[in-house]
Design a protein around this motif. Sequence first.
Motif, PDB file in Angstrom:
ATOM      1  N   ALA A 144       0.837  -1.207   0.000  1.00  0.00           N
ATOM      2  CA  ALA A 144       0.000   0.000   0.000  1.00  0.00           C
ATOM      3  C   ALA A 144       0.874   1.260   0.000  1.00  0.00           C
ATOM      4  CB  ALA A 144      -0.903  -0.012   1.240  1.00  0.00           C
ATOM      5  N   ALA A 145       0.261   2.384  -0.358  1.00  0.00           N
ATOM      6  CA  ALA A 145       1.005   3.648  -0.416  1.00  0.00           C
ATOM      7  C   ALA A 145       1.618   3.991   0.939  1.00  0.00           C
ATOM      8  CB  ALA A 145       0.069   4.762  -0.882  1.00  0.00           C
ATOM      9  N   ASP A 146       0.962   3.543   2.022  1.00  0.00           N
ATOM     10  CA  ASP A 146       1.510   3.822   3.360  1.00  0.00           C
ATOM     11  C   ASP A 146       2.512   2.763   3.817  1.00  0.00           C
ATOM     12  OD1 ASP A 146      -0.046   1.640   3.929  1.00  0.00           O
ATOM     13  OD2 ASP A 146      -1.458   2.692   5.250  1.00  0.00           O
ATOM     14  N   GLY A 147       2.855   1.838   2.931  1.00  0.00           N
ATOM     15  CA  GLY A 147       3.880   0.850   3.248  1.00  0.00           C
ATOM     16  C   GLY A 147       3.349  -0.461   3.805  1.00  0.00           C
ATOM     17  N   ARG A 148       2.033  -0.591   3.975  1.00  0.00           N
ATOM     18  CA  ARG A 148       1.484  -1.848   4.500  1.00  0.00           C
ATOM     19  C   ARG A 148       1.753  -2.994   3.537  1.00  0.00           C
ATOM     20  NH1 ARG A 148      -3.793  -2.088   4.459  1.00  0.00           N
ATOM     21  NH2 ARG A 148      -3.968  -0.037   3.514  1.00  0.00           N
ATOM     22  N   VAL A 149       2.082  -4.136   4.125  1.00  0.00           N
ATOM     23  CA  VAL A 149       2.404  -5.330   3.337  1.00  0.00           C
ATOM     24  C   VAL A 149       1.451  -6.447   3.746  1.00  0.00           C
ATOM     25  CG1 VAL A 149       4.144  -7.129   3.027  1.00  0.00           C
ATOM     26  CG2 VAL A 149       4.844  -4.741   3.085  1.00  0.00           C
ATOM     27  N   GLY A 150       0.835  -7.109   2.790  1.00  0.00           N
ATOM     28  CA  GLY A 150      -0.041  -8.248   3.075  1.00  0.00           C
ATOM     29  C   GLY A 150      -1.447  -7.816   3.412  1.00  0.00           C
ATOM     30  N   SER A 151      -2.404  -8.493   2.782  1.00  0.00           N
ATOM     31  CA  SER A 151      -3.821  -8.228   3.030  1.00  0.00           C
ATOM     32  C   SER A 151      -4.186  -6.765   2.854  1.00  0.00           C
ATOM     33  CB  SER A 151      -4.202  -8.682   4.441  1.00  0.00           C
ATOM     34  OG  SER A 151      -5.593  -8.705   4.571  1.00  0.00           O
ATOM     35  N   THR A 152      -3.647  -6.150   1.840  1.00  0.00           N
ATOM     36  CA  THR A 152      -3.966  -4.740   1.593  1.00  0.00           C
ATOM     37  C   THR A 152      -5.343  -4.602   0.957  1.00  0.00           C
ATOM     38  OG1 THR A 152      -3.030  -4.788  -0.614  1.00  0.00           O
ATOM     39  CG2 THR A 152      -1.532  -4.183   1.198  1.00  0.00           C
ATOM     40  N   GLY A 153      -5.808  -5.645   0.284  1.00  0.00           N
ATOM     41  CA  GLY A 153      -7.060  -5.553  -0.466  1.00  0.00           C
ATOM     42  C   GLY A 153      -6.932  -4.644  -1.680  1.00  0.00           C
ATOM     43  N   GLN A 154      -5.706  -4.278  -2.009  1.00  0.00           N
ATOM     44  CA  GLN A 154      -5.496  -3.338  -3.116  1.00  0.00           C
ATOM     45  C   GLN A 154      -4.889  -4.039  -4.323  1.00  0.00           C
ATOM     46  OE1 GLN A 154      -3.346   0.121  -1.808  1.00  0.00           O
ATOM     47  NE2 GLN A 154      -4.566   0.308   0.046  1.00  0.00           N
ATOM     48  N   PRO A 155      -5.419  -3.746  -5.508  1.00  0.00           N
ATOM     49  CA  PRO A 155      -4.954  -4.454  -6.701  1.00  0.00           C
ATOM     50  C   PRO A 155      -3.539  -4.051  -7.120  1.00  0.00           C
ATOM     51  CG  PRO A 155      -6.643  -2.841  -7.271  1.00  0.00           C
ATOM     52  CD  PRO A 155      -6.534  -2.839  -5.785  1.00  0.00           C
ATOM     53  N   LEU A 156      -2.882  -4.991  -7.760  1.00  0.00           N
ATOM     54  CA  LEU A 156      -1.573  -4.737  -8.354  1.00  0.00           C
ATOM     55  C   LEU A 156      -1.707  -3.796  -9.540  1.00  0.00           C
ATOM     56  CD1 LEU A 156      -0.423  -8.460  -8.541  1.00  0.00           C
ATOM     57  CD2 LEU A 156       0.776  -6.694  -7.219  1.00  0.00           C
TER      58      LEU A 156
END
Length: 253
Positions: A144-156
Amino acid sequence: MRLKICGLTQTGDIEILRGLPVDFVGLWHGIDGGHANLSLAELSRLAAAARAAREPAGRLEPVLVTFLNTVAPLCRAVDESGVRWVQLHGFQTPALVHALRGALPAGTRIVKVLHVRGERCVERPVIRAYETAGVDCFLMDTVAADGRVGSTGQPLDAATTLSLVQEVNRPFFLAGGISADNHAVHQAAILDERFFGIDVDSNARDADRRLCPARIAAISRRWTSCGPTTARPTTAGAKTIEQRGGDHGQRVR
Ligand SMILES: O=C(O)c1ccccc1N[C@@H]1O[C@H](COP(=O)(O)O)[C@@H](O)[C@H]1O
């Protein structure tokens, strides 16, 4: 196409997945603070339950999903739980993969995550080093833009993903906000002969974060229908997991 569902925490989750077209279940260990993190005892218990549930259909292979980045605790987790698939979801180095390859039981599959943040993949320069070190399979997931890794729910990012697909010489999973409705943006990647499957967490669940059979079935249906229907040869040097001696997934759906 293989389907992996991630973040199981109880044997009831395995019961929900029985009878669904699910091939792999992700069990977290070594993800400090993660909402689905399991102790070693819990990991072992759920891995055994998944193995017991998979007969005779040959599904529900347990996968250790981890940020662990040293050899001894990783080997201990594999030895004690009996899992034979390890998903390195952190920023583990090729040197660690090399050391693990020498230390893990023969036949253990190593999946390395390639982290994609917008158009950037931090591991891109070392893809070949991972392959040489012994990675069996890659998994592309969103940061994610905030640096979260794993289970972001955000598409590649689709173009970045495709460029990675064209670089790897191993089978790969796609992850990151996979749903029943977003296969089309990855059509070119799905049709690549190295496409192995998808890994889903967020969209496999309902609003209360319970596994949702209807959602999982819909994801499987939609992604299977837009992929190749027959096994195809690999490119030179691009060995599949099966060719590398894999014991899972002889079937292509
Ligand atoms: O699910 C998590 O919270 C998680 C935590 C740490 C490592 C991996 C994790 N899950 C992985 O996240 C991706 C995609 O999830 P989503 O569908 O975008 O929610 C998948 O690879 C899981 O294995």
